[in-house]
Design an enzyme around this catalytic site. Structure first.
Site, PDB file in Angstrom:
ATOM      1  N   ASP A 107       8.102 -71.757  36.156  1.00  6.04           N
ATOM      2  CA  ASP A 107       8.248 -72.020  34.683  1.00  6.04           C
ATOM      3  C   ASP A 107       7.282 -72.360  33.893  1.00  6.04           C
ATOM      4  O   ASP A 107       6.388 -73.177  34.796  1.00  6.04           O
ATOM      5  CB  ASP A 107       9.700 -71.828  34.389  1.00  6.04           C
ATOM      6  CG  ASP A 107       9.499 -70.694  33.326  1.00  6.04           C
ATOM      7  OD1 ASP A 107       9.338 -70.592  32.796  1.00  6.04           O
ATOM      8  OD2 ASP A 107      11.193 -69.586  33.419  1.00  6.04           O
ATOM      9  N   HIS A 144       5.341 -67.130  31.771  1.00  2.63           N
ATOM     10  CA  HIS A 144       6.440 -68.004  32.511  1.00  2.63           C
ATOM     11  C   HIS A 144       5.558 -69.381  33.321  1.00  2.63           C
ATOM     12  O   HIS A 144       6.059 -69.242  33.879  1.00  2.63           O
ATOM     13  CB  HIS A 144       7.419 -67.902  32.901  1.00  2.63           C
ATOM     14  CG  HIS A 144       8.180 -67.464  31.657  1.00  2.63           C
ATOM     15  ND1 HIS A 144       9.500 -68.417  30.676  1.00  2.63           N
ATOM     16  CD2 HIS A 144       9.204 -66.517  31.300  1.00  2.63           C
ATOM     17  CE1 HIS A 144      10.197 -67.893  30.465  1.00  2.63           C
ATOM     18  NE2 HIS A 144      10.209 -66.087  30.763  1.00  2.63           N
ATOM     19  N   GLU A 163       9.419 -61.356  29.479  1.00  5.99           N
ATOM     20  CA  GLU A 163       8.614 -62.531  29.017  1.00  5.99           C
ATOM     21  C   GLU A 163       7.780 -62.565  28.532  1.00  5.99           C
ATOM     22  O   GLU A 163       7.056 -63.783  27.819  1.00  5.99           O
ATOM     23  CB  GLU A 163       9.442 -63.631  28.216  1.00  5.99           C
ATOM     24  CG  GLU A 163      11.691 -63.097  28.300  1.00  5.99           C
ATOM     25  CD  GLU A 163      11.981 -64.454  28.151  1.00  5.99           C
ATOM     26  OE1 GLU A 163      13.004 -64.306  27.046  1.00  5.99           O
ATOM     27  OE2 GLU A 163      11.701 -65.286  28.698  1.00  5.99           O
TER      28      GLU A 163
END
Ligand code: ACM
Length: 698
Positions: A130, A197, A262
């Site tokens: 991440d 990420h 995301e």
């Protein structure tokens, strides 16, 4: 099973030999065709127990059930003659562990796999990369871990530099963990998150990023949605294929998780080289670029005989039929996937996001502020009646997520997982109608198992919520009420709170709590919840003092709203209560304050590092209108938008980075009890201030 009995009951059953010790002559395990992959049957007859299944997994689950028929701690008990025929409702019963935001040791990961197995949970989705850290050794790209696994934690402006935080799993560690998981019938699904990420990877190899001229970036120390994306150059896909080649060697799982969540597209839109690559590929917009990205990677995995799993953002036109959609924006993604013929996993936020605190009790550790109780998890219904039976076949199962931004250590991970994972396991496995009271009753023996394994489970569902008030009628005394949470009260079990006032631990014979207590300062109150004679909560205790009647920590105050409500780690060692704060609107309400005598108000405040990546939403954080260079804590009565009745200047606090008690101020007298609103007015956002506690009264 013999091993489990040793660990929870101290019994040693000689394997392969007859044993009289447990009163059982033989326990036989037999392969018998005709059972589903994980199903089993147990026949308990006098002197003989027979466990049958058609696979080693079925036999394993049969053994687990047999172990559970003898409560933990019992060395000489009876297992009733009975027949159990059992099998799972869903094939995918998972937990996701985020080892990127905080790192857990290999020993912890094995321990988690072990307890997952005896909950009959069978998938560990391991979130290994991440923005805040790359945690998997990739031999070909050593900087992923030498650079990408270390970050400098965020600090309050002006405070001293913290130590780097990090760690990673060597390939040797991973081989050990994967081999252990196989013995527990748990499949580990690694996640390499892409295209978003990706900040830790870009920090290690800037040429993978999407910023032209790739200026260096560090591994992120912020929580939220960071903008760093992999670019779409052929060399980047070569890098990702090389990484995946090592991942595939380490993890034999049929599925590999490729993230996809995301991925905000600002960097792709702003980069001339990404745009020129898009033009070469004939791709018109940034969303379609992610489709291309997903197709490239899922296609590569398919060519190696594996299936890609991605968060529900991967569901775009052209998604490969064999890709699995993990639905986290509620359950809509799973429904849409099943309708279009893709397999799906239910992993909804907030319904199965275990980073939420699990009760409003003051003892809850950091997490997200909105409560997700064990009952909320138990009540989650995976069955979607809108889908046809054929579509329902595409819903492989369900999974709860342990995102660890706020779980700084392993004991906290256990607390957030247990017993909510038991509720997850039950709804994932059992097709029986749900009976909350029955589940609650069965939590008591489950807690005994957790204790036998030294697991830091949450007893919140049986916890005690105290309320203290100064008693105006009986001078000097403190009025204390004790209550269990509604999810226990409403279950109508024989639950009682029992207490002592002499410092001793309560037991089943201690006084049962009924009416409010009126206690003098100095008294030590200790209480616990009992189901019948069995203590089911840990013992809670408090020493009465005048301050306990009037001081409330931030997590005992009501937030004014809950846009991004968080329960944060205390900023320094001076406070033990985590800080409850809505970072979009740091504002708290002290309910029912007695203002009749014009009491004094005091408050302790603490600056927080502003380590939240909120994108454009950051512009909506309420900063307030400061009247002085450092700003003030405003006190309002009758709503938060009334003119303040008092201002507590932050100037003394601004000099320090720990908790500061602001000088007390008098409040105007006003008959009766009122809600008092406390919020900051600041000349600038950073640092964000939080209230540690507020106290109204003398
Ligand atoms: C997610 O919570 N970003 C999947």
């Amino acid at each position: 099973m013999a091993d489990l009995w040793t660990r929870t009951n101290g019994l040693t059953l000689p394997i392969g030999a007859k044993t009289a010790r447990a009163g059982i002559r033989t326990i036989e395990f037999r392969d018998r065709p005709g059972f589903g992959e994980e199903a089993y049957e147990i026949k308990v007859a006098p002197q003989r127990i027979l466990v049958s299944a058609s696979s080693s997994t079925g036999l394993f689950y049969g053994a687990v059930t047999l172990w559970q028929l003898l409560p933990a701690g019992v060395v000489s008990g009876e297992i009733r003659a009975q027949t159990i025929a059992d099998g799972p409702r869903y094939a995918w019963r998972g937990l996701m562990l985020d080892s990127a935001r905080h790192f857990q040791s290999p020993a912890f990961v094995k321990s988690m796999i072990d307890w997952m197995a005896w909950h009959k949970l069978n998938v560990l989705h391991w979130h290994l990369t991440d923005d805040q850290g790359w945690r998997l050794e990739i031999r070909r790209y050593p900087r992923l871990t030498s650079v990408g696994s270390w970050r400098i934690p965020a600090t309050v402006p002006g405070s001293s530099a913290p130590k780097p935080y990090g760690g990673y799993y060597t390939q040797e560690d991973v081989r050990g963990i994967v081999a252990f998981a196989a013995t527990r019938h748990v499949q580990i699904i690694p996640e390499i998150d892409m295209p978003g990420h990706a900040q830790a990877a870009v920090a290690a190899y800037p040429e993978l990023g999407s910023i032209d001229g790739h200026p260096p970036v560090s591994v992120s120390s912020e929580w939220g949605v960071n903008p760093y994306l992999f670019n779409l150059e052929p060399s980047t896909f070569e890098f990702l294929r090389n990484v995946l080649d090592e991942v595939l060697q380490l993890f034999p799982s049929h599925y590999v998780h490729i993230g996809g969540d995301e991925a905000v597209k600002e960097q792709w839109k702003a980069s001339a080289s990404v745009q020129s690559r898009a033009a070469k590929l004939g791709i018109k917009d940034a969303e379609a670029l992610q489709t291309y990205f997903t197709q490239e990677i899922s296609g590569y995995l398919a060519s190696k005989g594996r299936r890609a799993v991605g968060w529900d953002e991967i569901m775009q036109p052209g998604l490969a039929r064999d890709a699995v959609v993990m639905s986290w924006h509620g359950t809509a993604g799973a429904r849409a996937a099943a309708i279009r013929g893709n397999d799906a996993i239910l992993a909804p936020d907030p319904g199965l996001y275990l980073d939420h605190r699990q009760s409003p009790l003051a003892g809850e550790p950091p997490g997200r502020l909105a409560v997700l109780s064990v009952k909320d998890v138990y009540d989650f219904e995976p069955h979607d009646p809108e889908l046809t039976p054929a579509q329902q076949q595409h819903v492989l199962g369900l999974q709860a997520e342990l995102w660890t931004e706020h779980m700084q250590n392993e004991k906290r991970v256990e607390w957030m997982a247990l017993p909510r994972a038991a509720a997850l396991a039950e709804i994932g496995w059992s097709s029986q109608p749900k009976l909350w009271a029955d589940f609650l009753r069965r939590l008591a023996p489950m807690f005994a198992r957790y204790r036998a394994f030294n697991l830091n489970y949450a007893d919140s569902v049986f916890g005690i919520e105290p309320d203290f008030a100064a008693d105006s009628g009986r001078s000097g005394r403190i009025r204390v009420t004790l209550a269990n949470l509604p999810e226990l009260r409403d279950a109508a079990l024989d639950a009682d709170i029992r207490y002592t006032l002499d410092g001793s631990d309560p037991n089943a014979a201690s006084t049962r709590y009924g009416e409010p207590l009126y206690l003098t300062a100095g008294t030590e109150l200790r209480a616990a919840t009992f189901l019948g004679a069995e203590q089911v909560s840990r013992t809670w205790g408090a020493q009465m003092n005048a301050v306990s009647a009037i001081r409330r920590s931030s997590n005992q105050l009501a937030p004014c709203g809950n846009a991004v409500g968080l329960l944060l780690e205390p900023a320094s060692g001076t406070s033990r209560a985590p800080l409850a704060v809505d970072i979009m609107n740091p504002c708290w309400i002290y309910r029912n304050a007695d203002l009749s005598q014009g009491p004094r108000i005091s408050a302790a405040v603490v600056p927080l590092p502003f380590n939240y990546e909120l994108g454009p939403a950051a512009a909506h954080i309420r900063v307030g209108d400061a009247r002085s260079p450092e700003g003030e804590l405003e006190v309002h009565v009758g709503g938060c938008d009334t003119p303040p009745v008092a201002l507590l200047p932050l100037a003394p606090a601004a000099m320090r980075d720990g908790i500061t008690v602001l000088p007390a101020k008098g409040l105007p007298a006003s008959a009766g009890r009122h809600d008092v609103c406390l919020r900051f007015a600041r000349p600038r956002l950073n640092p964000l201030w939080a209230l540690d506690w507020a106290q109204i009264g003398e």
